[in-house]
Design a protein around this motif. Structure first.
Motif, PDB file in Angstrom:
ATOM      1  N   ILE A 330      40.247  36.255  42.557  1.00  0.00           N
ATOM      2  CA  ILE A 330      42.029  37.099  43.105  1.00  0.00           C
ATOM      3  C   ILE A 330      42.672  37.414  43.854  1.00  0.00           C
ATOM      4  O   ILE A 330      42.242  37.884  44.713  1.00  0.00           O
ATOM      5  CB  ILE A 330      42.366  38.205  40.956  1.00  0.00           C
ATOM      6  N   PRO A 361      45.087  35.278  36.693  1.00  0.00           N
ATOM      7  CA  PRO A 361      43.753  35.876  36.261  1.00  0.00           C
ATOM      8  C   PRO A 361      43.350  35.973  35.301  1.00  0.00           C
ATOM      9  O   PRO A 361      41.903  35.581  34.979  1.00  0.00           O
ATOM     10  CB  PRO A 361      44.583  38.040  37.193  1.00  0.00           C
ATOM     11  N   THR A 378      33.831  40.551  39.790  1.00  0.00           N
ATOM     12  CA  THR A 378      35.676  39.559  40.431  1.00  0.00           C
ATOM     13  C   THR A 378      35.471  40.617  42.265  1.00  0.00           C
ATOM     14  O   THR A 378      35.335  41.203  42.092  1.00  0.00           O
ATOM     15  CB  THR A 378      36.444  40.001  39.885  1.00  0.00           C
ATOM     16  N   SER A 380      39.121  40.737  44.592  1.00  0.00           N
ATOM     17  CA  SER A 380      40.588  39.959  44.199  1.00  0.00           C
ATOM     18  C   SER A 380      40.979  41.007  45.906  1.00  0.00           C
ATOM     19  O   SER A 380      40.174  41.339  47.061  1.00  0.00           O
ATOM     20  CB  SER A 380      41.012  41.390  43.438  1.00  0.00           C
TER      21      SER A 380
END
Ligand code: ATP
Ligand code: MG
Length: 412
Positions: A330, A361, A378, A380
């Motif tokens: 992300i 996202p 994840t 980011s």
């Protein structure tokens, strides 16, 4: 695998005519494509799941000394006439066709007759026995109804195994061994706790055959469970079985289930019908004893979806998941770090589906959930600044913040 390169796309809607939850989810997530009712193509993600299921079954069949082969789908009418099962009155699921010269052929719905016929070439003496053979093969059955998604196909993958023995005792011992092997299979598939060895009708030689019935609301069967004694009986033989087993119907609970597997003791019936004889130690000719053992491979995939899915999508047990990790990237600045983690996890031998798409996202998280990959990781921009990663097990759905070392330790 990079999600940007996957040719399949997730969708919000399943085809309007698809009523089964398993097929709706599998189609929406891009695991299968519906060709027509009861006929599904297995796309790259779906094929990975099938291969995992097959590999578990393969390992367990190999452990009981069975040998893998693959037989033809086209079958010989003359072979089936020997047992009387070419008849459409006897077998109501035949697909049949004809060669250009008019010779009739059938499409295999089982390989019992063809394999017994084939073995005449390889079995002559007691020294040639026992033999156990299995295959993963696409069976064709002209099923009347196909409303259970991949759990009931008109074309479906079965593991079918056949064992050949010189005596009833030897067959009985192998039959029991197979029951244990099947239990291992269902345990490894994650449905062992809900799968019961069930008394069912038939058995050419014994009073009952055995089914492996998995408790499942979407099933088409009913079984009666005696939880205390760990006994399950198929509804169709209930009265007979309770008498034989000495239990009372009142102590049993009626539950919906799906037949995940079936094993059958033919005794010497098929050997006699098909002319498969061997010379025993004493020099006499005897019919070979046959056991037949099936597991629905594509059906197992459907059962697993039905049992574990939640309102967000599929939840694969790790052993059959197409990938173990769904890596989500992300933001604008963390691509390099995500790429590096993708490579590192792969170097560790971890199967990763990497969502590298230029997408919101929310879309990525929703797809991760629909696809049912066991662990979402994840990466980011914000997390990278803090030197952390999000780790979200699909089944639990709660996110932990982990350092790189903690993450690798969890997955290692
Ligand atoms: P059912 O009672 O569900 O119709 P069956 O008794 O005809 O199945 P078998 O001939 O014993 O099934 O086949 C072995 C296994 O193959 C079954 O236990 C099941 O798991 C699977 N199977 C059977 N028919 C289908 C089908 N139409 N689609 C998918 N799997 C199937
Ligand atoms: Mg059945």
């Amino acid at each position: 695998m990079r999600v940007s390169k996957l040719f399949t796309k997730t969708t919000k809607q399943a085809p309007a005519d698809e009523v089964a939850k398993n097929a709706q989810l599998l189609i929406r997530a891009g695991y299968v494509y519906k060709e027509m009712a009861g006929a599904y193509s297995y796309l790259p993600l779906g094929l990975r799941v099938l291969d995992k299921i097959k590999q578990i079954v393969r390992e367990e069949m190999d452990k009981i000394d069975s040998q893998e082969l693959i037989m033809t789908s086209l079958q010989n009418k003359a072979v089936w006439e020997k047992s009387g099962r070419w008849s459409d009155e006897k077998v109501d699921v035949w697909f049949k066709s004809a060669l250009q010269d008019g010779t009739e052929v059938g499409f295999g719905w089982t390989h019992e007759e063809p394999i017994v016929d084939m073995m005449q070439q390889y079995v002559q003496s007691y020294k040639d026995l026992p033999i156990s053979l299995y295959q993963f093969q696409t069976k064709m059955r002209n099923e009347l109804r196909a409303k259970s998604g991949v759990m009931r196909g008109r074309e479906f993958v079965m593991k079918d195994m056949y064992s050949f023995h010189a005596s009833a005792e030897d067959l009985a011992a192998y039959y029991d061994k197979t029951i244990e092997a099947y239990k291992h299979v269902y345990d490894r598939l994650g449905i062992g706790d809900d799968t019961y060895v069930t008394f069912a009708s038939g058995g050419a030689f014994t009073k009952f055959s055995h089914e492996f019935q998995t408790i499942c609301d979407a099933g088409e069967d009913y079984v009666y469970l005696h939880r205390g004694k760990n006994i399950a009986v198929n509804e169709e033989v209930l009265d007979d079985a309770v008498k034989e087993l000495g239990v009372s119907k009142d102590e049993m609970e009626r539950v919906k289930s799906v037949e995940a597997g079936n094993i059958f003791n033919f005794g010497s019936q098929k050997g006699e019908e098909m002319g498969l004889y061997f010379t025993d130690k004493d020099g006499t000719e005897k019919p070979v004893y046959l056991g037949s053992y099936g597991i629905g491979i594509t059906r197992a995939m459907g059962v697993i979806v039905e049992k574990f899915a939640d309102d967000k999508g599929i939840v694969w047990p790790e052993a059959v998941a197409p990938y173990r990790v769904y890596l989500v990237q992300i933001g604008q600045e963390s691509t390099e770090q995500a790429d590096a983690l993708y490579r590192e996890l792969q170097d560790m031998g971890i199967e990763v589906l990497y969502d590298d798409r230029d997408e919101r996202p929310g879309r990525k998280f929703a797809d991760a959930e629909l696809l049912g990959i066991p662990y979402r990781v994840t990466v980011s921009d914000r997390l990278i600044k803090e030197n952390t990663f999000e780790f979200t097990p699909r089944a639990i759905g709660e996110t932990e913040l982990l350092t790189r070392e903690e993450l690798l330790a969890k997955l290692g």
